[in-house]
Motif scaffolding. Structure first.
Motif, PDB file in Angstrom:
ATOM      1  N   UNK A 282       4.117  -0.962   1.474  1.00 32.02           N
ATOM      2  CA  UNK A 282       5.613  -1.948   2.004  1.00 32.02           C
ATOM      3  C   UNK A 282       5.718  -1.653   3.769  1.00 32.02           C
ATOM      4  N   UNK A 283       5.923  -3.505   4.462  1.00 32.91           N
ATOM      5  CA  UNK A 283       6.190  -2.476   5.814  1.00 32.91           C
ATOM      6  C   UNK A 283       5.284  -2.280   6.954  1.00 32.91           C
ATOM      7  N   UNK A 284       3.691  -1.852   5.948  1.00 28.79           N
ATOM      8  CA  UNK A 284       2.870  -1.575   7.168  1.00 28.79           C
ATOM      9  C   UNK A 284       1.901  -1.999   6.288  1.00 28.79           C
ATOM     10  N   UNK A 285       2.054  -3.632   6.569  1.00 31.93           N
ATOM     11  CA  UNK A 285       0.560  -4.461   5.963  1.00 31.93           C
ATOM     12  C   UNK A 285      -0.893  -4.418   6.292  1.00 31.93           C
ATOM     13  N   UNK A 286      -0.818  -4.601   8.220  1.00 26.89           N
ATOM     14  CA  UNK A 286      -1.671  -4.684   9.122  1.00 26.89           C
ATOM     15  C   UNK A 286      -2.215  -3.255   9.242  1.00 26.89           C
ATOM     16  N   UNK A 287      -1.672  -2.595   8.868  1.00 28.25           N
ATOM     17  CA  UNK A 287      -1.899  -1.031   8.652  1.00 28.25           C
ATOM     18  C   UNK A 287      -2.838  -0.434   7.416  1.00 28.25           C
ATOM     19  N   UNK A 288      -2.422  -0.899   6.401  1.00 29.99           N
ATOM     20  CA  UNK A 288      -2.881  -1.552   5.075  1.00 29.99           C
ATOM     21  C   UNK A 288      -4.959  -1.875   5.156  1.00 29.99           C
ATOM     22  N   UNK A 289      -4.737  -3.001   6.050  1.00 31.13           N
ATOM     23  CA  UNK A 289      -5.804  -3.621   5.951  1.00 31.13           C
ATOM     24  C   UNK A 289      -6.697  -3.458   6.968  1.00 31.13           C
TER      25      UNK A 289
ATOM     26  N   UNK B  98       0.406   6.809  10.698  1.00 38.34           N
ATOM     27  CA  UNK B  98       1.304   6.243   9.033  1.00 38.34           C
ATOM     28  C   UNK B  98       0.706   5.089   8.794  1.00 38.34           C
ATOM     29  N   UNK B  99      -0.593   5.028   8.748  1.00 38.38           N
ATOM     30  CA  UNK B  99      -1.037   4.624   8.161  1.00 38.38           C
ATOM     31  C   UNK B  99      -2.329   4.885   6.935  1.00 38.38           C
ATOM     32  N   UNK B 100      -1.583   4.304   6.136  1.00 36.44           N
ATOM     33  CA  UNK B 100      -1.812   4.134   4.225  1.00 36.44           C
ATOM     34  C   UNK B 100      -3.297   5.178   4.310  1.00 36.44           C
ATOM     35  N   UNK B 101      -3.362   6.231   3.494  1.00 36.95           N
ATOM     36  CA  UNK B 101      -5.004   5.843   3.349  1.00 36.95           C
ATOM     37  C   UNK B 101      -6.151   6.204   2.171  1.00 36.95           C
ATOM     38  N   UNK B 102      -4.975   5.695   1.103  1.00 41.84           N
ATOM     39  CA  UNK B 102      -5.706   5.155  -0.264  1.00 41.84           C
ATOM     40  C   UNK B 102      -6.828   3.998  -0.330  1.00 41.84           C
ATOM     41  N   UNK B 103      -6.066   2.923   0.738  1.00 49.30           N
ATOM     42  CA  UNK B 103      -6.919   1.597   0.567  1.00 49.30           C
ATOM     43  C   UNK B 103      -7.914   2.128   1.568  1.00 49.30           C
ATOM     44  N   UNK B 104      -8.255   3.102   2.138  1.00 52.29           N
ATOM     45  CA  UNK B 104      -9.413   3.635   2.679  1.00 52.29           C
ATOM     46  C   UNK B 104     -10.573   3.614   1.602  1.00 52.29           C
ATOM     47  N   UNK B 105     -10.486   4.536  -0.073  1.00 53.46           N
ATOM     48  CA  UNK B 105     -10.748   5.013  -0.549  1.00 53.46           C
ATOM     49  C   UNK B 105     -11.072   3.349  -1.730  1.00 53.46           C
ATOM     50  N   UNK B 106     -10.368   2.645  -1.386  1.00 50.75           N
ATOM     51  CA  UNK B 106     -10.562   1.672  -2.615  1.00 50.75           C
ATOM     52  C   UNK B 106     -11.338   0.515  -1.576  1.00 50.75           C
ATOM     53  N   UNK B 107     -11.632   0.594  -0.521  1.00 48.28           N
ATOM     54  CA  UNK B 107     -12.491  -0.605   0.262  1.00 48.28           C
ATOM     55  C   UNK B 107     -13.766   0.280   0.163  1.00 48.28           C
ATOM     56  N   UNK B 108     -14.125   1.870  -0.069  1.00 50.71           N
ATOM     57  CA  UNK B 108     -14.957   2.732   0.225  1.00 50.71           C
ATOM     58  C   UNK B 108     -15.599   2.622  -0.750  1.00 50.71           C
ATOM     59  N   UNK B 109     -14.595   2.709  -1.952  1.00 43.94           N
ATOM     60  CA  UNK B 109     -15.266   2.384  -3.582  1.00 43.94           C
ATOM     61  C   UNK B 109     -15.754   0.797  -3.973  1.00 43.94           C
ATOM     62  N   UNK B 110     -14.966  -0.012  -3.833  1.00 46.11           N
ATOM     63  CA  UNK B 110     -14.602  -1.519  -4.096  1.00 46.11           C
ATOM     64  C   UNK B 110     -15.866  -2.357  -2.620  1.00 46.11           C
ATOM     65  N   UNK B 111     -16.594  -1.748  -1.436  1.00 48.42           N
ATOM     66  CA  UNK B 111     -16.826  -1.822  -0.516  1.00 48.42           C
ATOM     67  C   UNK B 111     -18.622  -2.990  -1.384  1.00 48.42           C
ATOM     68  N   UNK B 112     -19.259  -1.774  -2.100  1.00 44.75           N
ATOM     69  CA  UNK B 112     -20.980  -1.720  -1.701  1.00 44.75           C
ATOM     70  C   UNK B 112     -20.571  -3.666  -3.256  1.00 44.75           C
ATOM     71  N   UNK B 113     -19.899  -3.257  -4.230  1.00 46.88           N
ATOM     72  CA  UNK B 113     -19.391  -4.071  -5.070  1.00 46.88           C
ATOM     73  C   UNK B 113     -19.196  -5.717  -4.761  1.00 46.88           C
ATOM     74  N   UNK B 114     -18.446  -5.513  -3.833  1.00 46.71           N
ATOM     75  CA  UNK B 114     -18.281  -7.013  -2.734  1.00 46.71           C
ATOM     76  C   UNK B 114     -18.881  -7.174  -1.848  1.00 46.71           C
TER      77      UNK B 114
END
Lengths: 502, 144
Positions: free
Chosen positions: A163-170, A435-451
């Motif tokens: 919420x309110x930090x979409x660019x940071x999430x990306x 103020x950057x979220x860190x969960x997306x880092x993990x999700x990107x790392x986990x899903x990256x190879x599959x993607x």
């Protein structure tokens, strides 16, 4: 078709001595980590991961489920008693629980929270048992381009849901994806981003990344706070019988509160990266909207606690749906459940429920029993909960630092991986500070190879044409959903955020 | 932060250019996905820079980083010496140092050192118990 015999077999397996002890240990760890501000159930599982190399798979999975369910509930304890949520999902509980605590109704708040967590947890697990096989059947029909589009949808959701930090999430998601590209390419014998060092051809492995993101970054954040403690001075004098749920109180709250909270929690849990905060906020908002006394919200209403805690624990069942059916985690905890599967050599995906149901059924049973244990644990240990929160931070974080760093070493017996855990920890720490979220880092790392694998395979099938992603109905549906989420969660939120600021 | 990301992305981009984009016509190589990530990152970081996101906290001096930087240094030393010098000595010193970072001011000097030492011994023994004794994972004893 629900495999009733398999589920019963799962319960039987759960009650074997080593397995039930694993569950009780996991449950206890989950209560402690979930309750303590600065610690989370996610961190507990991150620290557990290195040990799963040498554990049998069922105890490893059962321990994880115990931590998960208990951890989701336990944040409400400190949220209610000292107005410091132990977990992000308990923030809304604190809004209602702490005022109740202040007017002497702390025990009532805690017992309502425990019962609501039980309801949300149990019903969500039952929903999981019914829904997962149905979705697994659908998942078997989807092809490689559809799988890429689905993972893209997951990555989009996890990015824009902040919420309110979409660019940071990306940015955080892309950083995770970049981490995943370090090391040997999965389809060609080429080492990538090793900067000339032989050791980096192994890439950033799972455990150091997880330990870095959750344990090391948290350690650095806590070190920055220094010796400032929680400043807890009040003593909580409650008796065990104060924690036993009263039938009259529960009836007053009504079944609709529990039903809606469970549904919201389960559905939100299934969305990658959504997390407990989103589910509890939505459930709370809905309960307030339909309440006969909305003016009581924020001043200590049991209805608010019931709505948030039901949703909070209902996430557990929902989050397992995508990971068991598609191999796509619903949140950070299930991302680590995926890690446990991979460490044990189990391939997640729709065939998991068919070929390895004897491993999954005890997980269902563990979640179910853990939910039942919540109010029981409150009655037995309730009077001691606040005492635990007073644990000296030097003790806590010294122990965590040792377990985290040695855990990073034993994952592959490599000092380099320890160093990479430190590196990812420092990156995650700076992200948090900015103020950057860190969960997306993990999700990107986990899903990256599959993607990447599904993308490249799809392009090989189509001779390099990206139109392949628009030639299949499921793929188009996922891509359209991605655009819908970008609009409603990303662009519209940004407009509302700017309007609110002006 | 955006500038740091820009620099990092550029380093990543330079490395990605060394990778083959297409192995054969129609067969994407190891460089395709990284280059896509670079493109996305440049776009979003540019958006960040153009907007000049106000909520990005500026690093006002290095004051707040002092203790975390010390912690990073301690962890780095631990990483560098863990295998060479073995588990016990390095872990004892490491956990003692981390405990010192959390110590409260006031109290006698002996007390301020004794308590962290007790914590360090406890943490070291707990780690040994968990990893080597319970889970039978061999911890390094040093290269000597």
């Amino acid at each position: 078709m629900i495999d009733i015999a398999g589920i019963i077999g799962g319960f039987i397996t759960l009650f074997q001595p080593t397995v039930i002890v694993s569950l009780l240990i996991g449950f206890s760890i989950g209560i402690f980590f979930g309750m303590m501000p600065g610690l989370t159930a996610t961190l507990a599982i991150a620290l557990l991961l290195p040990f799963t190399f040498v554990m049998d798979v069922i105890p490893a999975l059962v321990t994880t489920m115990g931590i998960f369910m208990a951890g989701m509930y336990a944040g409400s304890i400190t949220a209610t008693t000292i107005n410091i949520p132990g977990a992000p999902g308990a923030m809304m509980t604190g809004l209602e629980g702490y005022p109740m605590m202040q007017r002497g109704e702390g025990a009532k708040a805690l017992r309502i929270a425990a019962f609501a967590s039980l309801i949300g947890g149990v019903i969500s697990v039952l929903m999981l048992m019914v829904i997962a096989p149905l979705i697994a059947k659908v998942a078997l029909e989807i092809r490689t381009p559809d799988r890429f589009s689905l993972i893209l949808l997951a990555l989009v959701i996890v990015s824009v849901i902040q919420r309110g930090a979409v660019v940071k999430g990306i940015i955080a998601t892309v950083i995770g994806l970049m981490f995943a590209t370090v090391g040997m390419d999965m389809m060609e014998p080429i080492a990538r981003f090793h900067f000339g060092t032989e050791e980096l051809t192994a890439g950033l492995t799972l455990i150091p990344v997880i330990i870095g993101i959750f344990a090391i970054s948290e350690l650095l954040a806590q070190v920055e706070m220094g010796s400032k403690g929680l400043g807890i001075t009040q003593k909580l004098k409650l008796r065990r019988k104060d924690f036993i749920a009263r039938t009259r109180e529960l009836k007053e709250l009504g079944w609709k509160t529990y039903a809606k909270g469970t549904l919201i929690g389960h559905l939100i849990g299934a969305l990658p990266g959504a997390g407990a905060s989103v589910a509890t906020f939505l459930s709370y908002a809905e309960a307030k909207r339909v309440s006969k006394h909305p003016e009581r919200y924020g001043k200590g209403t049991p209805e608010g606690i019931a709505a948030t805690e039901t949703a909070n624990n209902a996430i557990c069942g929902g989050a397992l749906v995508p990971v068991l059916t598609f191999g796509i985690p619903g949140d950070a905890t299930t991302a680590m459940v995926l890690g446990v599967f991979l460490i044990q050599g189990i391939v997640p995906g729709p065939l998991l429920l068919v070929k390895e149901f004897h491993l999954i059924a005890p997980m269902y049973a563990a979640l179910f029993v853990s939910a039942l244990l919540i109010p029981v644990a409150l009655v037995i240990f309730g009077p001691y909960y606040l005492w635990l929160v007073r644990v000296n931070r030097a003790v806590l974080y010294s122990f965590i630092a040792v377990i985290a760093m040695v855990g990073a070493y034993v994952a592959s017996f490599s000092s380099l991986q320890m160093g990479l855990a430190l590196f990812t920890g420092v990156v995650a720490y700076f992200f948090r500070k900015q103020g950057y979220p860190i969960i997306p880092i993990l999700m990107g790392y986990i899903l990256g190879p599959l993607a990447e694998v599904f993308l490249r395979r799809s392009l090989i099938l189509s001779g390099g044409s990206p139109l392949i992603f628009f030639m299949s109905v499921p793929s188009v549906i996922f891509l359209v959903l991605a655009v819908v989420f970008v609009y409603f969660l990303g662009m519209r939120q940004r407009r509302e955020h700017l309007m609110h600021k002006s | 932060m955006a500038v740091v990301l820009l620099i990092g992305t550029t380093v990543y981009f330079v490395e990605a250019l060394k990778l083959p984009v297409f192995v054969t016509p129609g067969k994407p190589g190891a460089g395709v996905f990284p280059l896509m990530l670079v493109a996305v990152m440049y776009i979003v970081v540019s958006v960040t820079l153009v907007r000049g996101i106000k909520q990005e906290k500026k690093l006002l001096g290095w004051g707040y980083l002092k203790i975390p930087a010390i912690a990073v240094g301690l962890i780095g030393i631990y990483v560098g010496t863990f295998y060479r010098l073995g588990y016990f000595g390095t872990t004892l010193l490491f956990s003692f140092s981390i405990a010192l970072l959390f110590r409260e001011s006031g109290g006698s000097r002996v007390k301020m050192l004794v308590f962290p030492l007790i914590i360090a011994v406890g943490a070291t023994l707990t780690g040994y118990l968990l990893f080597q004794v319970i889970f039978d994972i061999r911890l390094p004893t040093g290269v000597w």
